[in-house]
Write a protein that holds these residues in place. Sequence first.
Motif, PDB file in Angstrom:
ATOM      1  N   THR A  36       7.332  12.772   5.262  1.00 43.07           N
ATOM      2  CA  THR A  36       7.811  11.431   6.027  1.00 43.07           C
ATOM      3  C   THR A  36       6.657  10.641   6.222  1.00 43.07           C
ATOM      4  N   TYR A  37       6.826   9.331   5.864  1.00 40.99           N
ATOM      5  CA  TYR A  37       5.809   8.480   6.094  1.00 40.99           C
ATOM      6  C   TYR A  37       6.058   7.325   6.914  1.00 40.99           C
ATOM      7  N   LYS A  38       5.695   7.101   8.007  1.00 49.73           N
ATOM      8  CA  LYS A  38       5.912   6.026   9.184  1.00 49.73           C
ATOM      9  C   LYS A  38       4.551   4.941   9.063  1.00 49.73           C
ATOM     10  N   VAL A  39       5.331   3.792   9.288  1.00 50.10           N
ATOM     11  CA  VAL A  39       4.080   2.707   9.395  1.00 50.10           C
ATOM     12  C   VAL A  39       4.479   2.203  10.796  1.00 50.10           C
ATOM     13  N   SER A  40       3.605   1.090  11.431  1.00 49.91           N
ATOM     14  CA  SER A  40       4.113   0.424  12.467  1.00 49.91           C
ATOM     15  C   SER A  40       4.149  -0.784  11.821  1.00 49.91           C
ATOM     16  N   VAL A  41       5.341  -1.513  12.381  1.00 53.61           N
ATOM     17  CA  VAL A  41       5.817  -3.003  12.044  1.00 53.61           C
ATOM     18  C   VAL A  41       5.873  -3.694  13.255  1.00 53.61           C
ATOM     19  N   GLY A  42       6.036  -5.053  13.003  1.00 57.10           N
ATOM     20  CA  GLY A  42       6.071  -6.138  14.058  1.00 57.10           C
ATOM     21  C   GLY A  42       4.925  -6.412  14.903  1.00 57.10           C
ATOM     22  N   GLY A  70      12.385   2.945  -9.028  1.00 61.86           N
ATOM     23  CA  GLY A  70      13.329   2.480  -7.851  1.00 61.86           C
ATOM     24  C   GLY A  70      13.050   1.261  -7.663  1.00 61.86           C
ATOM     25  N   PRO A  71      14.030   0.475  -6.840  1.00 57.26           N
ATOM     26  CA  PRO A  71      14.008  -1.055  -7.024  1.00 57.26           C
ATOM     27  C   PRO A  71      12.667  -1.328  -6.054  1.00 57.26           C
ATOM     28  N   SER A  72      12.199  -2.661  -6.016  1.00 56.38           N
ATOM     29  CA  SER A  72      11.078  -3.297  -5.113  1.00 56.38           C
ATOM     30  C   SER A  72      11.307  -2.607  -3.650  1.00 56.38           C
ATOM     31  N   GLY A  73      10.396  -2.358  -2.964  1.00 55.36           N
ATOM     32  CA  GLY A  73      10.430  -1.975  -1.603  1.00 55.36           C
ATOM     33  C   GLY A  73      10.979  -0.436  -1.363  1.00 55.36           C
ATOM     34  N   ALA A  74      11.385   0.303  -2.403  1.00 51.21           N
ATOM     35  CA  ALA A  74      11.909   1.615  -2.427  1.00 51.21           C
ATOM     36  C   ALA A  74      10.960   2.491  -1.575  1.00 51.21           C
ATOM     37  N   GLY A  75       9.742   2.414  -1.982  1.00 48.57           N
ATOM     38  CA  GLY A  75       8.583   3.487  -1.253  1.00 48.57           C
ATOM     39  C   GLY A  75       8.012   4.015  -2.654  1.00 48.57           C
ATOM     40  N   LYS A  76       7.886   3.708  -3.625  1.00 53.00           N
ATOM     41  CA  LYS A  76       7.331   4.213  -5.007  1.00 53.00           C
ATOM     42  C   LYS A  76       5.598   4.182  -4.597  1.00 53.00           C
ATOM     43  N   SER A  77       5.081   3.100  -4.225  1.00 57.66           N
ATOM     44  CA  SER A  77       3.622   3.099  -4.417  1.00 57.66           C
ATOM     45  C   SER A  77       3.132   3.804  -2.925  1.00 57.66           C
ATOM     46  N   ASP A 195      -0.349   3.749 -10.290  1.00 59.37           N
ATOM     47  CA  ASP A 195       0.633   2.659  -9.894  1.00 59.37           C
ATOM     48  C   ASP A 195       0.905   1.646 -10.782  1.00 59.37           C
ATOM     49  N   GLU A 196       2.070   1.653 -11.070  1.00 55.84           N
ATOM     50  CA  GLU A 196       2.785   0.697 -11.992  1.00 55.84           C
ATOM     51  C   GLU A 196       1.596   0.378 -13.222  1.00 55.84           C
ATOM     52  N   PRO A 197       1.327   1.479 -14.161  1.00 51.34           N
ATOM     53  CA  PRO A 197       0.370   1.216 -15.195  1.00 51.34           C
ATOM     54  C   PRO A 197       0.959   0.153 -16.216  1.00 51.34           C
ATOM     55  N   ILE A 227       7.022   3.207 -11.868  1.00 48.98           N
ATOM     56  CA  ILE A 227       7.254   2.227 -12.936  1.00 48.98           C
ATOM     57  C   ILE A 227       8.484   1.577 -12.448  1.00 48.98           C
ATOM     58  N   HIS A 228       8.654   0.193 -12.912  1.00 50.55           N
ATOM     59  CA  HIS A 228       9.834  -0.655 -12.116  1.00 50.55           C
ATOM     60  C   HIS A 228      10.993  -0.578 -13.051  1.00 50.55           C
ATOM     61  N   GLN A 229      11.034  -1.139 -14.265  1.00 51.56           N
ATOM     62  CA  GLN A 229      12.297  -1.158 -14.893  1.00 51.56           C
ATOM     63  C   GLN A 229      11.857  -1.020 -16.489  1.00 51.56           C
TER      64      GLN A 229
HETATM   65  N1  LIG Z   1       1.449  -0.537   6.030  1.00 50.30           N
HETATM   66  C1  LIG Z   1       2.578  -1.045   5.820  1.00 50.30           C
HETATM   67  N2  LIG Z   1       3.011  -1.649   6.823  1.00 50.30           N
HETATM   68  C2  LIG Z   1       4.244  -2.258   6.990  1.00 50.30           C
HETATM   69  N3  LIG Z   1       5.378  -1.940   5.910  1.00 50.30           N
HETATM   70  C3  LIG Z   1       4.896  -1.263   5.024  1.00 50.30           C
HETATM   71  C4  LIG Z   1       3.638  -0.658   4.840  1.00 50.30           C
HETATM   72  N4  LIG Z   1       3.678  -0.063   3.631  1.00 50.30           N
HETATM   73  C5  LIG Z   1       4.677  -0.077   3.082  1.00 50.30           C
HETATM   74  N5  LIG Z   1       5.707  -0.719   3.771  1.00 50.30           N
HETATM   75  C6  LIG Z   1       7.033  -1.171   3.309  1.00 50.30           C
HETATM   76  O1  LIG Z   1       7.556   0.092   2.960  1.00 50.30           O
HETATM   77  C7  LIG Z   1       8.495  -0.415   1.847  1.00 50.30           C
HETATM   78  C8  LIG Z   1       8.054   0.479   0.702  1.00 50.30           C
HETATM   79  O2  LIG Z   1       6.858  -0.085   0.351  1.00 50.30           O
HETATM   80  P1  LIG Z   1       6.328   0.364  -1.106  1.00 50.30           P
HETATM   81  O3  LIG Z   1       5.180  -0.663  -1.541  1.00 50.30           O
HETATM   82  O4  LIG Z   1       5.847   1.695  -1.326  1.00 50.30           O
HETATM   83  O5  LIG Z   1       7.331  -0.274  -1.992  1.00 50.30           O
HETATM   84  P2  LIG Z   1       7.671  -0.023  -3.841  1.00 50.30           P
HETATM   85  O6  LIG Z   1       8.815   0.536  -4.224  1.00 50.30           O
HETATM   86  O7  LIG Z   1       6.220   0.322  -4.213  1.00 50.30           O
HETATM   87  O8  LIG Z   1       7.839  -1.436  -3.966  1.00 50.30           O
HETATM   88  P3  LIG Z   1       7.358  -2.474  -5.266  1.00 50.30           P
HETATM   89  O9  LIG Z   1       7.710  -2.059  -6.456  1.00 50.30           O
HETATM   90  O10 LIG Z   1       7.725  -3.785  -4.926  1.00 50.30           O
HETATM   91  O11 LIG Z   1       5.729  -2.442  -5.221  1.00 50.30           O
HETATM   92  C9  LIG Z   1       8.487  -1.816   1.964  1.00 50.30           C
HETATM   93  O12 LIG Z   1       9.552  -2.523   2.535  1.00 50.30           O
HETATM   94  C10 LIG Z   1       6.924  -2.295   2.679  1.00 50.30           C
HETATM   95  O13 LIG Z   1       7.256  -3.430   3.065  1.00 50.30           O
END
Ligand SMILES: Nc1ncnc2c1ncn2[C@@H]1O[C@H](COP(=O)(O)OP(=O)(O)OP(=O)(O)O)[C@@H](O)[C@H]1O
Length: 626
Positions: A36-42, A70-77, A195-197, A227-229
Amino acid sequence: MAGAEEIELSHSLSSSESGTNLQTADRIELRFKELTYKVSVGLGFNTGEKDVLKNLCGRFPPNQLIAIMGPSGAGKSSLLDVLSGYRTNGVSGQILANGHDRNINAFRRISCYIQQDDRLQPLLTVKEAMDSAADFKLGHRVSKEERHKIIENVIRLLGLEESLYTRSSQLSGGQKKRLSIALELINNPRVMFLDEPTTGLDSQSCTQCIKLLKMISKQGRTIICTIHQPSASLFQMFDQVYLLANGNCLYQGATGEMVNYLSAINLPCPKYHNPADYVIELASGEYGQDKINDMVRHSENGKSTQWQDKSYIMFPSTEHLNNNGIAKKSDKKVKTGCPTYFQPTLQDTSYSNQLGVLISRGVLKIKRDSTLTHLRIIVNILVALMLGLLFYDSGKHASGVRINYYLLFSILIHHVMTSMMLNVLTFPLEMSILIKEHFNRWYSLKAYYISVNLLDIPVAGFSCLLFTAIVYPLTGQPLEWDRFAMFNFTSLLVVFIAQSVGYMVGAVFNVVNGTFVGPVLVVPMMMFSGFGVTIKDIPTYLKWGSELSYLRYGLEGYTSAIYGLNRPELECDQLYCHYKSPKKFLELVSQPPDHFWSSSVTLIGILFLIKLIAYFFLSWRIKVMR
Ligand SMILES: Nc1ncnc2c1ncn2[C@@H]1O[C@H](COP(=O)(O)OP(=O)(O)OP(=O)(O)O)[C@@H](O)[C@H]1O
């Protein structure tokens, strides 16, 4: 690179001493459980936590090229950041290397992380970049001939022979990516994260890049990339797929099994549809959230190994344990995946080696840097000439004392602004390279910081001397060597302080914010410098400000060098000159006649303090950015 050529290259490497082919015992299977990976937001009162990765499980075997999709924002990076150890805050769950808890430092010694943006030294050629990477990573442990052979092999493997003498900034996107990989291959990592080579590459370069990664993986490495698509043909080149949506795993298994998996869970891939496109559509929710939930359930959020390729070498978690469940001593190397020799630091080579390579690389960069070196020297010459003409002979006559004082303040501001802003503008780019190289253990932060400070001395010293040599005689300052030396010494101290403030700002802020913050930090220094409102007129409750202002000590250093040290009465070219006696002017600016050394000592103290603060900001920033 043609296919036949690739095979030939990998064969030539197998017998090479670079050790690019890994022994079975050196191979790493990476597993993670309930990750699990949690981040602070807001902002402000509206802060909360966001689960970026949600109880993920997975298994990444060696000898395989694994795609995290996965799609953008899925959590790949984020998954890559967490698995590589780049991010550790907010992470919970278990990460295992060959069935044993991953020791983060031991793991960093055997892995590398190549980020999406190629953080390469733009001014170095491919050969120079490879040479310095080899010097950082192999140092004197490996003979010169061996090092040369390793570099040659890696360059050949990555098809960079033709670009050997091309600067990194002039390489194409694909070549940059290959160079990034080549630099990390030198010390034979067992696990590589990318990451996304393929981002920003054309389809041919994409194919070349993935083919190359596949070839490297077949040497026993575990290669994990996001990798994106991918196109259908590119997709087929991956051995394994890990599909993510919204921090959950939708599929983990062999690439060839994915279509069967989709059919088995009643989500058959339409005929003539690229399966990679189809799963991204599914993961994006185009077919409904219920389909995503179904996939998470069937893949058991990555726990299920049903669709994995069973042919790879497995590392059962109990393989290296004795009957009592304790790791066998002789299996230390396999257990941690860490070399058995004692390594007190994260880096592979000694501190003195790192410093030496950083300095020789820095000298190359200085020679070629058009902003930090050439432009800086030109600006110093031009400003010195302009000030020299504007304040021509102002220091010669008693009638020009006040004007000369304005000149001294202008010189001070010139030194502060040019030195500080150069670092504010250029250091953020350097920071991103520093973070990559430091994370991949090329050198320690201390070695880096000492090297940049040492490398600053010659250019700053030369441009300062040039500036003084022009402005000093043109403006009619007393032509005495000791006064000239004192004047230049004060300038140097001010320049070094301003550079350190620039490092501090550049380390903490990006270019846009730094451009605002840098000058803003100079304003209070100016207010309390004694120029305009003299030190004795500053209210008692604000006196502390003048104690801290390095501009005050700089100005005092200048006025002492020019008007102190028992300077005889000045020539007066008018009927009456109020400041004929230099002492009278020093009284006006509330300064004792021989204040030079005390000002210099205070400036040296401030310099060390700011350098120390800049170092702490730098190390804090590196931790925070991770
Ligand atoms: N440090 C952070 N603070 C706040 N939100 C974060 C942080 N790191 C990641 N996120 C959020 O977590 C989600 C996943 O981010 P991540 O960069 O892993 O996605 P991704 O799948 O690699 O997207 P992309 O393909 O667009 O790069 C996103 O909604 C991003 O906004």
